[in-house]
Design a protein around this motif. Structure first.
Motif, PDB file in Angstrom:
ATOM      1  N   GLU A 328       0.805  -1.212   0.000  1.00 37.83           N
ATOM      2  CA  GLU A 328       0.000   0.000   0.000  1.00 37.83           C
ATOM      3  C   GLU A 328       0.843   1.269   0.000  1.00 37.83           C
ATOM      4  OE1 GLU A 328      -3.100   0.268   2.895  1.00 37.83           O
ATOM      5  OE2 GLU A 328      -3.241  -1.886   3.124  1.00 37.83           O
ATOM      6  N   LEU A 329       2.067   1.188   0.555  1.00 40.06           N
ATOM      7  CA  LEU A 329       2.838   2.403   0.806  1.00 40.06           C
ATOM      8  C   LEU A 329       3.078   3.258  -0.435  1.00 40.06           C
ATOM      9  CD1 LEU A 329       5.411   1.148   3.464  1.00 40.06           C
ATOM     10  CD2 LEU A 329       3.204   2.263   3.799  1.00 40.06           C
ATOM     11  N   PRO A 330       3.397   2.669  -1.603  1.00 43.55           N
ATOM     12  CA  PRO A 330       3.571   3.532  -2.780  1.00 43.55           C
ATOM     13  C   PRO A 330       2.303   4.267  -3.199  1.00 43.55           C
ATOM     14  CG  PRO A 330       4.533   1.351  -3.151  1.00 43.55           C
ATOM     15  CD  PRO A 330       3.714   1.258  -1.910  1.00 43.55           C
ATOM     16  N   ALA A 331       1.147   3.788  -2.748  1.00 35.70           N
ATOM     17  CA  ALA A 331      -0.107   4.413  -3.164  1.00 35.70           C
ATOM     18  C   ALA A 331      -0.252   5.819  -2.590  1.00 35.70           C
ATOM     19  CB  ALA A 331      -1.300   3.552  -2.718  1.00 35.70           C
ATOM     20  N   TYR A 332       0.274   6.059  -1.400  1.00 36.11           N
ATOM     21  CA  TYR A 332       0.011   7.312  -0.715  1.00 36.11           C
ATOM     22  C   TYR A 332       0.793   8.494  -1.276  1.00 36.11           C
ATOM     23  CZ  TYR A 332      -2.312   3.965   2.189  1.00 36.11           C
ATOM     24  OH  TYR A 332      -3.129   2.964   2.618  1.00 36.11           O
ATOM     25  N   PRO A 333       2.061   8.346  -1.648  1.00 37.92           N
ATOM     26  CA  PRO A 333       2.704   9.460  -2.378  1.00 37.92           C
ATOM     27  C   PRO A 333       1.993   9.787  -3.685  1.00 37.92           C
ATOM     28  CG  PRO A 333       4.356   7.934  -1.552  1.00 37.92           C
ATOM     29  CD  PRO A 333       3.032   7.289  -1.320  1.00 37.92           C
ATOM     30  N   LEU A 334       1.480   8.740  -4.344  1.00 35.40           N
ATOM     31  CA  LEU A 334       0.711   8.982  -5.567  1.00 35.40           C
ATOM     32  C   LEU A 334      -0.538   9.804  -5.263  1.00 35.40           C
ATOM     33  CD1 LEU A 334       0.875   5.468  -7.310  1.00 35.40           C
ATOM     34  CD2 LEU A 334       2.076   7.552  -7.984  1.00 35.40           C
ATOM     35  N   CYS A 335      -1.198   9.497  -4.142  1.00 35.49           N
ATOM     36  CA  CYS A 335      -2.392  10.247  -3.745  1.00 35.49           C
ATOM     37  C   CYS A 335      -2.062  11.721  -3.539  1.00 35.49           C
ATOM     38  CB  CYS A 335      -2.970   9.682  -2.450  1.00 35.49           C
ATOM     39  SG  CYS A 335      -3.728   8.075  -2.618  1.00 35.49           S
ATOM     40  N   ILE A 336      -1.014  11.981  -2.754  1.00 38.19           N
ATOM     41  CA  ILE A 336      -0.647  13.362  -2.443  1.00 38.19           C
ATOM     42  C   ILE A 336      -0.334  14.134  -3.718  1.00 38.19           C
ATOM     43  CG2 ILE A 336       1.061  14.805  -1.264  1.00 38.19           C
ATOM     44  CD1 ILE A 336       1.298  12.650   0.852  1.00 38.19           C
ATOM     45  N   TYR A 337       0.318  13.464  -4.670  1.00 34.09           N
ATOM     46  CA  TYR A 337       0.692  14.133  -5.911  1.00 34.09           C
ATOM     47  C   TYR A 337      -0.546  14.457  -6.757  1.00 34.09           C
ATOM     48  CZ  TYR A 337       2.692  14.943 -10.532  1.00 34.09           C
ATOM     49  OH  TYR A 337       3.006  15.493 -11.745  1.00 34.09           O
ATOM     50  N   PHE A 338      -1.384  13.461  -6.995  1.00 36.74           N
ATOM     51  CA  PHE A 338      -2.482  13.640  -7.935  1.00 36.74           C
ATOM     52  C   PHE A 338      -3.606  14.513  -7.394  1.00 36.74           C
ATOM     53  CE2 PHE A 338      -0.696   9.753  -9.915  1.00 36.74           C
ATOM     54  CZ  PHE A 338      -0.588  10.231 -11.217  1.00 36.74           C
ATOM     55  N   ILE A 339      -3.983  14.327  -6.123  1.00 35.75           N
ATOM     56  CA  ILE A 339      -5.162  15.046  -5.633  1.00 35.75           C
ATOM     57  C   ILE A 339      -4.927  16.538  -5.484  1.00 35.75           C
ATOM     58  CG2 ILE A 339      -6.030  13.006  -4.448  1.00 35.75           C
ATOM     59  CD1 ILE A 339      -5.125  14.159  -1.834  1.00 35.75           C
ATOM     60  N   ASN A 340      -3.677  16.992  -5.512  1.00 32.35           N
ATOM     61  CA  ASN A 340      -3.382  18.415  -5.408  1.00 32.35           C
ATOM     62  C   ASN A 340      -3.086  19.061  -6.758  1.00 32.35           C
ATOM     63  OD1 ASN A 340      -3.603  18.822  -2.542  1.00 32.35           O
ATOM     64  ND2 ASN A 340      -1.728  17.639  -2.303  1.00 32.35           N
ATOM     65  N   LYS A 341      -3.226  18.306  -7.850  1.00 30.16           N
ATOM     66  CA  LYS A 341      -3.051  18.845  -9.193  1.00 30.16           C
ATOM     67  C   LYS A 341      -4.410  19.255  -9.762  1.00 30.16           C
ATOM     68  CE  LYS A 341       1.380  18.212  -9.377  1.00 30.16           C
ATOM     69  NZ  LYS A 341       2.311  19.365  -9.449  1.00 30.16           N
ATOM     70  N   HIS A 342      -4.474  20.449 -10.337  1.00 28.72           N
ATOM     71  CA  HIS A 342      -5.758  20.962 -10.814  1.00 28.72           C
ATOM     72  C   HIS A 342      -6.333  20.108 -11.938  1.00 28.72           C
ATOM     73  CE1 HIS A 342      -4.239  22.663 -14.650  1.00 28.72           C
ATOM     74  NE2 HIS A 342      -3.105  22.830 -13.975  1.00 28.72           N
ATOM     75  N   TRP A 343      -5.475  19.426 -12.708  1.00 25.47           N
ATOM     76  CA  TRP A 343      -5.957  18.611 -13.815  1.00 25.47           C
ATOM     77  C   TRP A 343      -6.416  17.219 -13.360  1.00 25.47           C
ATOM     78  CZ3 TRP A 343      -2.704  14.478 -13.774  1.00 25.47           C
ATOM     79  CH2 TRP A 343      -1.397  14.686 -13.309  1.00 25.47           C
TER      80      TRP A 343
END
Length: 499
Positions: A328-343
């Motif tokens: 699961e751990l790699p999923a959370y950096p991905l979350c932080i990156y994507f959910i804060n991008k306007h696109w």
């Protein structure tokens, strides 16, 4: 000033908030151990039955005299001989835990909206530790099963309140980070529980050691203050100012002139009544709640269905449990990156991860049994676990932003209730292999894809103000646009009203 402006003065994520959030985040390790306990203490070792004649069924008493466990495993199965016609009791104990989670979400969520986050969290954590020790010293299966129900009841309530507190102690710009840290620590807790089970084999000792960490987290949590956001939403502005000034002092910031805008108190005639019923009555909340309930249900069904199946996979059960947590751990950096991008944002990211999880489960049906280790059912299941973990984490953060503060715990409680329905059903999905070998993954596939598509009906919350009261939700920036107009129209209307 309003509550967000006050956090800019106090410090959105100062040293004191970091310590408070750290206590709440690390408490997820304890909650993860309780959630995964049945995976190891309910392990069924290899066994043989001596001198059984064809067509002759031993009674449970006779079976104890003729069964021999050929694997060195100490579990509730070996202690109470939960095999053959009694084997269902292992799954039942797991389902009772999730049933407790369901009731806990329904009861504790609205209760914390009514009397406060802190008293509900501390009371629930205290009794979870007490019932956890009852599990470790249970003299019979019946006591063990009842204790798992009660532990689940407390775990479901405090898990929800704990998550909300990590959000409400900090400025809104840090919500995604604190929410992600909470889910990430839960995954670490699963991995640590697998390691703990490897070194502590007797199931009673494992249950006792895993539960003892709750004592430490309870002692650390006693010093935590009430949520200033909850106090402000209830019209208790003086108490909210006191908590904010306390935080500011611990952060080293001056907040002598911190004065919050007065709002109607809970008992005032101008204060709109809040509660679970508002989730059905309010036109905006009704659609959001229906969609979120299904999203949470699907996330839970796929997440726990894949996780609880770790002990059934080939190889060491302890390594499998740890691996299903670490993946699961790699999923959370991905979350932080994507959910804060306007696109991308919250909505598109959650929907995409759910669809990817469903697609990974779909691909397992086309993998031959003799495929290599790099392309196997287990590897694809791990990919599905990674994707649904990301979606689950975003669902927590996203849902907390979709509900106003005055009804946030009630809304999350109802969503968590449907989530626990998925958890209750998850242990029984693998039994669908009797119909067809691919049926479990078919269920996971359909659940993930359908939830991802429905999630697109929700509005985006990135860089938008969070409503504190139902009046703000019904204001000109919200209205009934979600139900009557396309989402693009709502986006443009919001922009025009705030420029």
């Amino acid at each position: 000033m309003d509550i967000e402006a006050a956090f800019h003065v106090v410090g959105e994520f100062g040293p004191y908030q970091k310590r408070a959030v750290a206590v709440l985040v690390l408490a997820q390790v304890y909650m993860a151990c309780q959630s995964m306990l049945i995976v190891l203490v309910g392990s069924t070792p290899e066994y043989r039955i001596d001198r059984q004649q064809d067509g002759v069924q031993f009674s449970q008493h006779e079976l104890r005299q003729h069964v021999t466990f050929t694997e060195d495993v100490d579990s509730i199965v070996t202690e109470w001989f939960l095999i053959r016609q009694q084997s269902y009791k292992v799954g039942l104990a797991g389902s009772l835990f999730f049933a407790g989670l369901l009731v806990g979400n329904v009861v504790f969520g609205p209760l914390s909206d009514k009397i406060g986050r802190r008293p509900v969290y501390l009371t629930g954590l205290f009794f979870e530790v007490v019932f956890g020790y009852v599990t470790a010293f249970a003299p019979s299966y019946e006591v063990f099963a009842a204790s798992r129900l009660l532990v689940g009841l407390m775990n479901g309530g405090i898990g929800l309140v704990c998550f909300v507190l990590t959000q409400e102690y900090v400025g809104r710009s840090y919500w995604a980070m604190t929410g992600t840290l909470t889910s990430m620590t839960f995954a670490v807790g699963i991995a640590l529980f697998g390691a703990l089970g490897y070194f502590i084999r007797p199931w009673r000792n494992l249950a006792m050691v895993a539960n003892s960490s709750g004592v430490l987290f309870f002692l650390l949590s006693v010093t935590l203050p009430e949520s200033p956001r909850w106090l402000y939403s209830q019209g208790q502005t003086e108490r909210a100012e006191e908590v904010l000034c306390y935080m500011a002092a611990r952060n080293g910031n001056a907040a002598n002139n911190l004065t919050l805008r007065r709002v109607a108190k809970a008992g005032d005639p101008n204060h709109r009544q809040t509660g679970v019923l508002q989730l059905l009555i309010h036109p905006v909340l009704r659609l959001r709640t229906m969609v979120l309930m299904y999203v949470w249900y699907a996330c839970s069904l796929v997440y726990y269905g894949l996780t609880l199946g770790a002990s059934e996979a080939s190889g060491s059960r302890y390594l499998n449990v740890a691996m299903y947590g670490l993946v699961e751990l790699p999923a959370y950096p991905l979350c932080i990156y994507f959910i804060n991008k306007h696109w991308a944002g919250r909505r598109k990211s959650m929907a995409s991860f759910l669809c990817l999880a469903g697609s990974a489960c779909l691909c397992t049906m086309f993998i031959p049994e003799n495929a290599g280790s790099m392309l196997s059912v287990t590897s694809l299941a791990l990919v599905g676990k990674l994707m649904v973990s990301a979606a689950f984490n975003i669902a927590y953060v996203y849902s907390s932003e979709l509900y106003p503060t005055v009804i946030r715990n009630a809304g999350l409680g109802v969503c968590s209730m449907s989530c626990r329905v998925g958890g209750i059903l998850a242990p029984f999905v693998p039994s669908m292999r009797a119909l067809h070998a691919s049926m479990p993954f078919t269920v996971f596939c359909v659940s993930g894809l359908s939830a991802g598509c429905l999630g697109l009906l929700l509005p985006e919350t990135l860089n938008r103000p969070t409503a504190e009261t139902l009046e703000e939700l019904s204001g000109p920036t919200h209205g009934r646009v979600l139900e009557s107009k396309p989402l693009l129209y709502e986006d443009e209307k919001w922009k025009s009203n705030h420029e």
